[in-house]
Write an enzyme that holds these catalytic residues in place. Sequence first.
Site, PDB file in Angstrom:
ATOM      1  N   GLU A  94       0.813  -1.207   0.000  1.00  0.00           N
ATOM      2  CA  GLU A  94       0.000   0.000   0.000  1.00  0.00           C
ATOM      3  C   GLU A  94       0.851   1.263   0.000  1.00  0.00           C
ATOM      4  OE1 GLU A  94      -2.095  -1.222   3.442  1.00  0.00           O
ATOM      5  OE2 GLU A  94      -0.875   0.037   4.716  1.00  0.00           O
ATOM      6  N   CYS A 107       3.571   8.154   1.491  1.00  0.00           N
ATOM      7  CA  CYS A 107       4.068   7.153   2.435  1.00  0.00           C
ATOM      8  C   CYS A 107       4.154   5.844   1.646  1.00  0.00           C
ATOM      9  CB  CYS A 107       3.087   7.046   3.592  1.00  0.00           C
ATOM     10  SG  CYS A 107       3.528   5.789   4.792  1.00  0.00           S
ATOM     11  N   CYS A 114       6.403  -7.621   6.857  1.00  0.00           N
ATOM     12  CA  CYS A 114       7.601  -7.201   7.590  1.00  0.00           C
ATOM     13  C   CYS A 114       7.997  -8.310   8.551  1.00  0.00           C
ATOM     14  CB  CYS A 114       7.344  -5.914   8.369  1.00  0.00           C
ATOM     15  SG  CYS A 114       8.830  -5.303   9.219  1.00  0.00           S
ATOM     16  N   CYS A 118       6.754  -6.151  15.241  1.00  0.00           N
ATOM     17  CA  CYS A 118       6.339  -5.214  16.301  1.00  0.00           C
ATOM     18  C   CYS A 118       4.860  -5.455  16.610  1.00  0.00           C
ATOM     19  CB  CYS A 118       6.574  -3.772  15.860  1.00  0.00           C
ATOM     20  SG  CYS A 118       8.296  -3.482  15.368  1.00  0.00           S
ATOM     21  N   CYS A 121       1.824  -3.224  15.321  1.00  0.00           N
ATOM     22  CA  CYS A 121       1.846  -2.820  13.915  1.00  0.00           C
ATOM     23  C   CYS A 121       1.127  -3.851  13.044  1.00  0.00           C
ATOM     24  CB  CYS A 121       3.298  -2.660  13.452  1.00  0.00           C
ATOM     25  SG  CYS A 121       3.493  -2.460  11.678  1.00  0.00           S
ATOM     26  N   CYS A 338       0.112   1.780   8.125  1.00  0.00           N
ATOM     27  CA  CYS A 338       0.820   0.580   8.518  1.00  0.00           C
ATOM     28  C   CYS A 338       0.096  -0.736   8.244  1.00  0.00           C
ATOM     29  CB  CYS A 338       1.178   0.666   9.982  1.00  0.00           C
ATOM     30  SG  CYS A 338       1.571   2.311  10.525  1.00  0.00           S
TER      31      CYS A 338
HETATM   32  N1  SAH Z   1       9.590  -0.412   9.581  1.00  0.00           N
HETATM   33  C1  SAH Z   1       9.852   0.974   9.703  1.00  0.00           C
HETATM   34  C2  SAH Z   1       8.986   1.828   8.816  1.00  0.00           C
HETATM   35  C3  SAH Z   1       7.549   1.425   8.643  1.00  0.00           C
HETATM   36  S1  SAH Z   1       6.527   1.659  10.042  1.00  0.00           S
HETATM   37  C4  SAH Z   1       9.743   1.400  11.154  1.00  0.00           C
HETATM   38  O1  SAH Z   1       9.261   0.627  11.965  1.00  0.00           O
HETATM   39  O2  SAH Z   1      10.166   2.504  11.453  1.00  0.00           O
HETATM   40  C5  SAH Z   1       6.354   3.423  10.096  1.00  0.00           C
HETATM   41  C6  SAH Z   1       6.080   3.992  11.474  1.00  0.00           C
HETATM   42  O3  SAH Z   1       4.755   3.644  11.915  1.00  0.00           O
HETATM   43  C7  SAH Z   1       7.022   3.450  12.542  1.00  0.00           C
HETATM   44  O4  SAH Z   1       7.461   4.497  13.382  1.00  0.00           O
HETATM   45  C8  SAH Z   1       6.136   2.475  13.281  1.00  0.00           C
HETATM   46  O5  SAH Z   1       6.614   2.212  14.576  1.00  0.00           O
HETATM   47  C9  SAH Z   1       4.823   3.196  13.251  1.00  0.00           C
HETATM   48  N2  SAH Z   1       3.657   2.372  13.547  1.00  0.00           N
HETATM   49  C10 SAH Z   1       3.446   1.092  13.221  1.00  0.00           C
HETATM   50  N3  SAH Z   1       2.236   0.693  13.661  1.00  0.00           N
HETATM   51  C11 SAH Z   1       1.667   1.754  14.270  1.00  0.00           C
HETATM   52  C12 SAH Z   1       0.422   1.979  14.915  1.00  0.00           C
HETATM   53  N4  SAH Z   1      -0.464   1.011  15.012  1.00  0.00           N
HETATM   54  N5  SAH Z   1       0.172   3.196  15.431  1.00  0.00           N
HETATM   55  C13 SAH Z   1       1.093   4.188  15.328  1.00  0.00           C
HETATM   56  N6  SAH Z   1       2.274   4.057  14.712  1.00  0.00           N
HETATM   57  C14 SAH Z   1       2.570   2.849  14.206  1.00  0.00           C
HETATM   58 FE1  SF4 Z   2       7.961  -3.726  10.594  1.00  0.00          FE
HETATM   59 FE2  SF4 Z   2       5.819  -2.525  11.535  1.00  0.00          FE
HETATM   60 FE3  SF4 Z   2       7.890  -2.938  13.138  1.00  0.00          FE
HETATM   61 FE4  SF4 Z   2       8.064  -1.113  11.174  1.00  0.00          FE
HETATM   62  S1  SF4 Z   2       6.697  -1.043  12.958  1.00  0.00           S
HETATM   63  S2  SF4 Z   2       9.565  -2.688  11.729  1.00  0.00           S
HETATM   64  S3  SF4 Z   2       6.784  -2.111   9.608  1.00  0.00           S
HETATM   65  S4  SF4 Z   2       6.636  -4.534  12.184  1.00  0.00           S
END
Ligand code: SAH
Ligand code: SF4
Length: 349
Positions: A94, A107, A114, A118, A121, A338
């Site tokens: 996306e 974005c 991934c 996390c 996410c 995300c």
């Molecule tokens: N993998 C990279 C970039 C993609 S995620 C990273 O983790 O930085 C982009 C941003 O969105 C990151 O800062 C991530 O921690 C945040 N993110 C992911 N899920 C989220 C959520 N549910 N609410 C708020 N921020 C979120």
């Molecule tokens: Fe991967 Fe989501 Fe963690 Fe970014 S926040 S590293 S996209 S699992």
Amino acid sequence: MNESRNIYDLTHDQLVDFLSELGEPKFRAQQVWNWLYTKYVTDFAEMRNLPKSLIEKLEANAVIHSATIASEEYSSDGQTKKVLFKLPDGQYIETVLMRYEKRRTLCISTQAGCAMGCVFCATGQMGFFRNLTVSEIVAQVLYFAHELALTEEHVTNIVMMGMGEPLHNYNNTLAAVDRLTDETGFNLGARKITISTVGLVPAIRRYADEQRQTPLAISLHAATDAERDKLIPINSRWPIADLMDACHYYIEKTGRRLTFEWALISGENDTIEQARALGNLLHGMLCHVNLIPLNPTAGFSGGPSSKERVDVFQAELSHYGVSSTVRVRRGIDIQAGCGQLRDRVVGNP
Ligand code: SAH
Ligand code: SF4
């Protein structure tokens, strides 16, 4: 040649070689390059200064956009648009366009899924499928560049904050940055592209050594290992002390300010203790913190912090001299965050 090339995979030199294999002189490469990266054409037939014979050869041997659109959605205010692309092998990624004042920020995704897991996410919850190719990263940008051009707008900023961990797909991500910043082509300023990383320490050091202009954002989200271990599994591999060493190394090497991302999760990482730990960690550092109330996801029970909590957290940080901004989540009504659109359209595997 029996396999079609994705034309965005080719550097300028490779395009010259490719056209020479097709029996074409060098100047044709510059013409094709201009159509791709300054006119954003989506079809070889639109390359009007090329002979018909060359257009036919290109059509037979190369593709521009290989993805199809699985769905598109607009936020209720119409300012945010999210597109779900289906790739030829059935993967989904996306891309989100956010209009805000004069900015047109994209974005973009760097991986399908991934591997970092996390817990908060949506992309992490679906697991890892594969790295995106250079052309798949670049095509997301050119798709929107083409669309914006219809209303005489253009892409002003890019954040690598869609699906995937950019530094886990280091070579393709940085090759895409090089392509998009090429002065003879798309020519976006390197400072207009932000790479966001969960904190892959060796990759951050490599990035620092390469002295790139493209800003880096670190997804920190917790200031103690006990808390970060709960949210971000790779913290057990590269704990906060190692990550901060790499961050200091980056700042020393580049002289550039780092951004830290912090998704505020109610009752979890929005406590005064976390704010103080973060203040101690970042005090005196060339950095800025983005505070983003959590975007709730199906696979995680946490919710966003209240405004009061956010204010208290921010005020505590400022006692330590740490600057921060509270970011509004744009397009939350279309799950423009995300991996969430893919979830709803395709379902979790
Ligand atoms: N993998 C990279 C970039 C993609 S995620 C990273 O983790 O930085 C982009 C941003 O969105 C990151 O800062 C991530 O921690 C945040 N993110 C992911 N899920 C989220 C959520 N549910 N609410 C708020 N921020 C979120
Ligand atoms: Fe991967 Fe989501 Fe963690 Fe970014 S926040 S590293 S996209 S699992």
